[in-house]
Design an enzyme around this catalytic site. Structure first.
Site, PDB file in Angstrom:
ATOM      1  N   TYR A  21       0.827  -1.204   0.000  1.00  0.00           N
ATOM      2  CA  TYR A  21       0.000   0.000   0.000  1.00  0.00           C
ATOM      3  C   TYR A  21       0.866   1.261   0.000  1.00  0.00           C
ATOM      4  O   TYR A  21       0.633   2.193  -0.761  1.00  0.00           O
ATOM      5  CB  TYR A  21      -0.928  -0.002   1.224  1.00  0.00           C
ATOM      6  CG  TYR A  21      -1.681   1.289   1.386  1.00  0.00           C
ATOM      7  CD1 TYR A  21      -2.788   1.572   0.591  1.00  0.00           C
ATOM      8  CD2 TYR A  21      -1.270   2.241   2.320  1.00  0.00           C
ATOM      9  CE1 TYR A  21      -3.478   2.765   0.729  1.00  0.00           C
ATOM     10  CE2 TYR A  21      -1.952   3.434   2.465  1.00  0.00           C
ATOM     11  CZ  TYR A  21      -3.048   3.699   1.667  1.00  0.00           C
ATOM     12  OH  TYR A  21      -3.721   4.883   1.800  1.00  0.00           O
ATOM     13  N   HIS A 120      -0.097  13.267   2.300  1.00  0.00           N
ATOM     14  CA  HIS A 120       0.170  12.522   3.525  1.00  0.00           C
ATOM     15  C   HIS A 120       1.327  11.561   3.285  1.00  0.00           C
ATOM     16  O   HIS A 120       1.514  11.061   2.196  1.00  0.00           O
ATOM     17  CB  HIS A 120      -1.081  11.785   4.021  1.00  0.00           C
ATOM     18  CG  HIS A 120      -1.741  10.911   3.013  1.00  0.00           C
ATOM     19  ND1 HIS A 120      -2.492  11.399   1.969  1.00  0.00           N
ATOM     20  CD2 HIS A 120      -1.764   9.569   2.888  1.00  0.00           C
ATOM     21  CE1 HIS A 120      -2.962  10.394   1.258  1.00  0.00           C
ATOM     22  NE2 HIS A 120      -2.526   9.274   1.783  1.00  0.00           N
TER      23      HIS A 120
END
Length: 132
Positions: A21, A120
């Site tokens: 991820y 982020h």
């Protein structure tokens, strides 16, 4: 305002999933916003982190499959779009934070995700002091 969230990693499967991820090319401009610390290759991070874990277990004389034990963390640091942080600045902030957090002694991968309206950075880190 910056928000930081930590997820405990308690299995090899969860570590593999987190790394996949985190390194995702669609989120990181084809991996140009990905780097690692104390690793030979970010694409071998899972193997290298698990090798380090097994070596630490051997040195401590404790052999465990680690089920239920925290052996890494997935840390997410999100920046408010109003902060005007560039992906490069977010990466630098994240790297400095992780080097301070780990004292530069542990492996980690850091990636900046730019696929949403807020930048982020996400990273798993290896915390050897919690290896059992």
């Amino acid at each position: 305002m910056t928000i930081t969230k930590t997820i405990q990693i308690k299995s090899e499967w969860q570590l593999a999933y987190s790394l996949d991820y985190i390194i995702n090319a669609d989120k990181t401009r084809n991996e140009t916003l990905v780097s690692g610390h104390a690793l030979n290759n970010i694409h071998n991070a899972e193997f290298e982190m698990l090798r380090t874990r097994r070596f630490a277990q051997k040195m401590k004389g404790t052999f465990s499959n680690g089920k239920g034990k925290v052996f890494a963390h997935h840390i997410i640091q999100s920046f408010d779009p109003k902060d005007n942080i560039t992906p490069e600045q977010a990466h630098e902030i994240g790297e400095k934070m992780m080097l301070q957090f780990t004292e530069g002694k542990h492996e980690f991968v850091i990636a900046i995700h730019v696929d949403q309206d807020h930048i982020h950075n996400v990273r798993p880190d290896r915390v050897l002091s919690q290896v059992v």
